[in-house]
Design a protein around this motif. Structure first.
Motif, short mmCIF file in Angstrom:
data_model
loop_
_atom_site.label_atom_id
_atom_site.label_comp_id
_atom_site.label_asym_id
_atom_site.label_seq_id
_atom_site.Cartn_x
_atom_site.Cartn_y
_atom_site.Cartn_z
N GLY A 1 -6.21 10.11 6.51
CA GLY A 1 -5.32 10.55 5.87
C GLY A 1 -3.53 10.10 6.41
N ASP A 2 -3.59 10.53 7.84
CA ASP A 2 -2.31 9.16 8.19
C ASP A 2 -2.19 7.01 8.28
OD1 ASP A 2 -1.28 11.41 9.77
OD2 ASP A 2 -2.37 11.25 11.52
N THR B 1 -0.75 7.44 4.82
CA THR B 1 1.03 7.89 5.05
C THR B 1 1.77 6.64 5.29
OG1 THR B 1 0.44 10.02 4.83
CG2 THR B 1 2.42 9.39 5.40
N TYR B 2 1.05 6.17 6.70
CA TYR B 2 1.92 4.62 6.26
C TYR B 2 2.25 3.35 5.64
CZ TYR B 2 0.67 7.62 10.78
OH TYR B 2 1.32 8.66 12.07
N LEU C 1 4.37 4.87 3.69
CA LEU C 1 5.66 4.54 3.79
C LEU C 1 5.86 3.03 3.65
CD1 LEU C 1 5.20 6.85 7.06
CD2 LEU C 1 6.75 6.75 4.56
#
Length: 196
Positions: A102-103, A106-107, A110
């Motif tokens: 999940g992270d 997200t990154y 971004l």
């Protein structure tokens, strides 16, 4: 569809529908094709920062070559095989540094917002410069210095007035590299402690 048919040769727009279901299908193929031009290693390397930086710079290079790409990316789901391969590569780079899936997603999002958002802004700035006949860096500098009286009026903007008197600073490519470094440094602070 008519413009694409004309560029391909003596075809009618209807002939294209033998190969794609609709205009969205054509856009999907175009986006996936350009994404396939972005070179990717078969596996992430030993330097995760370098991997992220290289994919971002290579993606930016492709976007600058195909300015329409950045405008269309947010309009379509990222489901083409080449798009998924690029996304998987970025996810693997981050997961290998301890990020959760999940992270890592997200990154990756971004990074893509930075790549494609800055490309959209650059495309608009370049269009504005063309509309105003500012085709060279020197012409842009002259336009900025000519407008400095607006900033100087009333003495409320001394720093801006000083800059407009002799504009300096990083160009678009340098600004992109700097903000990319900030973004990667920020990601590093959120990875598990052993990496830092």
């Amino acid at each position: 569809m008519a413009a694409v048919a004309r560029r391909l040769g003596p075809y009618t727009p209807m002939a294209l529908y033998r190969h794609v279901l609709n205009k969205d299908g054509l856009v999907d193929l175009m986006l996936d094709h350009v994404t396939g031009e972005i070179p990717l290693a078969s596996e992430p390397g030993g330097d995760w920062r370098a991997d992220l930086r290289q994919v971002a710079l290579d993606s930016r290079h492709r976007v600058k070559r195909h300015l329409w790409y950045a405008q269309l990316v947010p309009t379509r789901p990222p489901l083409g095989p080449r798009v998924m391969r690029r996304t998987e590569f970025l996810l693997q780079v981050l997961i290998r540094q301890g990020a959760t899936v999940g992270d890592a997603m997200t990154y990756t999002a971004l990074l893509d917002r930075h790549i494609f958002g800055s490309a959209q802004q650059e495309a608009e700035e370049l269009a504005m410069r063309r509309r105003h006949g500012l085709h060279t860096p020197e012409q842009l500098t002259q336009a900025i210095t000519a407008a400095r009286e607006l900033a100087a009026a009333g003495g409320r903007h001394p720093a801006l007035t000083e800059w407009m008197t002799s504009p300096t600073g990083a160009d678009m490519d340098e600004q992109f590299a700097l903000s990319l470094a900030f973004l990667i440094d920020g990601i590093a602070t959120r990875l598990p402690a052993p990496e830092r």
